[in-house]
Design an enzyme around this catalytic site. Structure first.
Site, PDB file in Angstrom:
ATOM      1  N   HIS A   1      41.053  37.646  31.966  1.00  0.00           N
ATOM      2  CA  HIS A   1      42.052  37.720  32.631  1.00  0.00           C
ATOM      3  C   HIS A   1      43.109  36.676  32.791  1.00  0.00           C
ATOM      4  O   HIS A   1      44.184  36.659  33.113  1.00  0.00           O
ATOM      5  CB  HIS A   1      41.546  38.378  34.182  1.00  0.00           C
ATOM      6  CG  HIS A   1      41.520  37.020  35.127  1.00  0.00           C
ATOM      7  ND1 HIS A   1      40.199  36.424  35.524  1.00  0.00           N
ATOM      8  CD2 HIS A   1      42.277  36.306  35.910  1.00  0.00           C
ATOM      9  CE1 HIS A   1      40.327  35.528  36.260  1.00  0.00           C
ATOM     10  NE2 HIS A   1      41.525  35.257  36.755  1.00  0.00           N
TER      11      HIS A   1
ATOM     12  N   ASP B   1      34.475  39.736  32.107  1.00  0.00           N
ATOM     13  CA  ASP B   1      35.786  38.863  32.050  1.00  0.00           C
ATOM     14  C   ASP B   1      35.614  37.533  31.342  1.00  0.00           C
ATOM     15  O   ASP B   1      35.372  36.548  31.936  1.00  0.00           O
ATOM     16  CB  ASP B   1      35.992  38.602  33.556  1.00  0.00           C
ATOM     17  CG  ASP B   1      37.380  37.609  33.806  1.00  0.00           C
ATOM     18  OD1 ASP B   1      38.052  37.574  32.868  1.00  0.00           O
ATOM     19  OD2 ASP B   1      37.755  37.650  35.023  1.00  0.00           O
TER      20      ASP B   1
ATOM     21  N   GLN C   1      42.275  30.351  43.163  1.00  0.00           N
ATOM     22  CA  GLN C   1      43.234  30.459  42.170  1.00  0.00           C
ATOM     23  C   GLN C   1      43.996  29.273  41.223  1.00  0.00           C
ATOM     24  O   GLN C   1      43.855  28.308  41.952  1.00  0.00           O
ATOM     25  CB  GLN C   1      44.579  31.037  42.952  1.00  0.00           C
ATOM     26  CG  GLN C   1      45.628  31.594  41.944  1.00  0.00           C
ATOM     27  CD  GLN C   1      46.718  32.294  42.431  1.00  0.00           C
ATOM     28  OE1 GLN C   1      46.885  31.886  43.832  1.00  0.00           O
ATOM     29  NE2 GLN C   1      47.529  33.256  42.082  1.00  0.00           N
ATOM     30  N   GLY C   2      43.625  29.564  40.099  1.00  0.00           N
ATOM     31  CA  GLY C   2      43.969  28.637  39.014  1.00  0.00           C
ATOM     32  C   GLY C   2      42.699  27.934  38.449  1.00  0.00           C
ATOM     33  O   GLY C   2      42.636  27.214  37.537  1.00  0.00           O
ATOM     34  N   ASP C   3      41.650  28.179  39.179  1.00  0.00           N
ATOM     35  CA  ASP C   3      40.287  27.840  38.463  1.00  0.00           C
ATOM     36  C   ASP C   3      39.612  28.746  37.526  1.00  0.00           C
ATOM     37  O   ASP C   3      38.645  28.623  36.930  1.00  0.00           O
ATOM     38  CB  ASP C   3      39.266  27.600  39.624  1.00  0.00           C
ATOM     39  CG  ASP C   3      39.526  26.573  40.475  1.00  0.00           C
ATOM     40  OD1 ASP C   3      40.053  25.543  39.983  1.00  0.00           O
ATOM     41  OD2 ASP C   3      39.343  26.649  41.689  1.00  0.00           O
ATOM     42  N   SER C   4      40.139  30.023  37.369  1.00  0.00           N
ATOM     43  CA  SER C   4      39.684  30.836  36.748  1.00  0.00           C
ATOM     44  C   SER C   4      39.313  30.495  35.391  1.00  0.00           C
ATOM     45  O   SER C   4      40.049  29.693  34.726  1.00  0.00           O
ATOM     46  CB  SER C   4      40.527  32.147  36.595  1.00  0.00           C
ATOM     47  OG  SER C   4      40.270  33.068  37.532  1.00  0.00           O
TER      48      SER C   4
HETATM   49  N1  ARG Z   1      41.111  34.907  39.597  1.00  0.00           N
HETATM   50  C1  ARG Z   1      41.236  33.505  40.143  1.00  0.00           C
HETATM   51  C2  ARG Z   1      42.233  32.632  38.938  1.00  0.00           C
HETATM   52  O1  ARG Z   1      42.822  33.341  38.332  1.00  0.00           O
HETATM   53  C3  ARG Z   1      40.019  32.892  40.468  1.00  0.00           C
HETATM   54  C4  ARG Z   1      39.569  33.206  41.693  1.00  0.00           C
HETATM   55  C5  ARG Z   1      38.309  32.458  42.162  1.00  0.00           C
HETATM   56  N2  ARG Z   1      38.237  33.047  43.679  1.00  0.00           N
HETATM   57  C6  ARG Z   1      37.168  32.804  44.273  1.00  0.00           C
HETATM   58  N3  ARG Z   1      37.389  32.912  45.334  1.00  0.00           N
HETATM   59  N4  ARG Z   1      35.980  31.918  43.845  1.00  0.00           N
HETATM   60  O2  ARG Z   1      42.324  31.614  38.948  1.00  0.00           O
END
Ligand code: ARG
Length: 331
Positions: free
Chosen positions: A112, A161, A266-269
């Site tokens: 993603h 993913d 967010q940002g860790d993905s």
């Molecule tokens: N989808 C998020 C990203 O794009 C990562 C989210 C992880 N969230 C969590 N609650 N562990 O960075």
């Protein structure tokens, strides 16, 4: 509209560009060689020369630099270059995701982070931040030649993913040895998928430049880390029963505290969930000291409901379920 709402609810990045699907076959001898060595690093190669080949990629994988105890919500800043496999993915120069070095050219991240609506963003708008601690003042920004994302990645359910980015030029791992090193991949035997995983209950570390609070808009400058317990898929499924469109399957692994407070965000993905494993000479090409810890990636940050909420664990792509895919596509 509904999808857009869901995407922002789940902290996903809306991506809109087309992916150039580049040739992924093993054309050049050098590329083949590297593929074979990745196999070798995971016991997959039974040929007599596997010992020799396995020195190529994984000989120095998973060696952390000294650090403090310890993106991340509820974490602490890492010591400079403590986790030398951690990289940032920049899109048009802006940090949107994380990733890990698997070899001098291959970065493991999340699908993603590189695609949306079944199409991907062009590789030439990405750069990979390698060897960084403070993301704005350290590290090198390297161009990406090719992006490979899982063909069965589902944006609707967030299964598979996972993605690889291939750098235009390999990093000189000797010159950058202090700040850029690959992480180890697990063996299949380090885990069993599903509710009976042998990883359940272990403490695992997430490292990233993602938000330090849910909804946080300013990302931290320094690479952050947090330690989280791996939970069973069964408990994770129960936690996400209210979101039936996002079933937790065996290709995923979850981590987090019941009470929340600590999580990726967010940002860790695309960043890693990793555990230290005792050195195994057969796997790491025979190079290493007795009793040495090798950091091994067990998950790729994928999604969660909000960040660090109670009974809403972080969901990660399970690395042991995707070893064949990684080995077939890594360079
Ligand atoms: N989808 C998020 C990203 O794009 C990562 C989210 C992880 N969230 C969590 N609650 N562990 O960075």
């Amino acid at each position: 509209m509904f999808l857009f709402f869901l995407a922002s609810f789940l902290d996903l990045h809306p991506l809109t560009m087309k992916l150039k699907l580049l040739n992924q076959t093993c054309l050049k001898v050098a590329v083949c060689f590297r593929k074979i060595t990745l196999f070798a690093s995971n016991y997959e190669l039974i040929f007599p020369f596997s010992f020799f080949l396995s020195l190529f990629v994984a000989a120095n994988c998973g060696l952390k630099n000294a650090g403090s105890l310890g993106m991340v919500v509820g974490g602490t800043a890492t010591a400079p270059h403590e986790f030398p496999w951690a990289v940032g993915l920049l899109y048009d120069g802006r940090l949107i995701c994380g990733g890990t070095l698997l070899s001098a050219r291959t970065i493991l991240s999340a699908a993603h982070c590189v695609s949306s609506g079944g199409v991907g963003r062009p590789a030439d708008r990405y750069t990979v931040l390698v060897g960084a601690h403070n993301r704005t003042s350290s590290g090198r920004r390297l161009p990406v030649q090719q992006i490979i994302w899982h063909s069965r990645y589902s944006e609707l359910s967030l299964q598979n993913d996972i993605a690889l980015l291939i750098l235009a030029e390999p990093i000189d791992l000797e010159v950058m040895a202090e700040v850029a090193r690959p992480i180890c991949l697990p063996n299949r035997t380090d885990d069993s998928t599903g509710s009976s995983s042998s990883l359940t209950g272990r403490m695992a570390t997430v490292v990233g430049w993602g938000a330090t609070a849910e909804g946080g808009s300013r990302l931290p400058e320094l690479l952050q880390q947090v330690a989280l317990p791996v939970i069973s898929n069964w408990r994770c499924m129960l936690a996400y029963l209210p979101l039936p469109n996002f079933p937790i399957r065996s290709g995923q692994i979850c981590a987090g505290y019941d009470d929340g407070g600590k999580d990726s965000c967010q940002g860790d993905s695309g960043s890693s969930l990793a555990i230290p494993l005792l050195f195994k000479p057969e796997r790491e090409g025979g190079q290493g000291a007795e009793g040495e810890q090798r950091w091994t990636q067990i998950g790729v940050v994928s999604w969660g409901m909000g960040c660090a909420r109670a009974r809403k664990p972080g969901v990660y792509t399970r690395v042991t379920s995707h070893l064949d895919w990684i080995q077939a596509n890594a360079k």
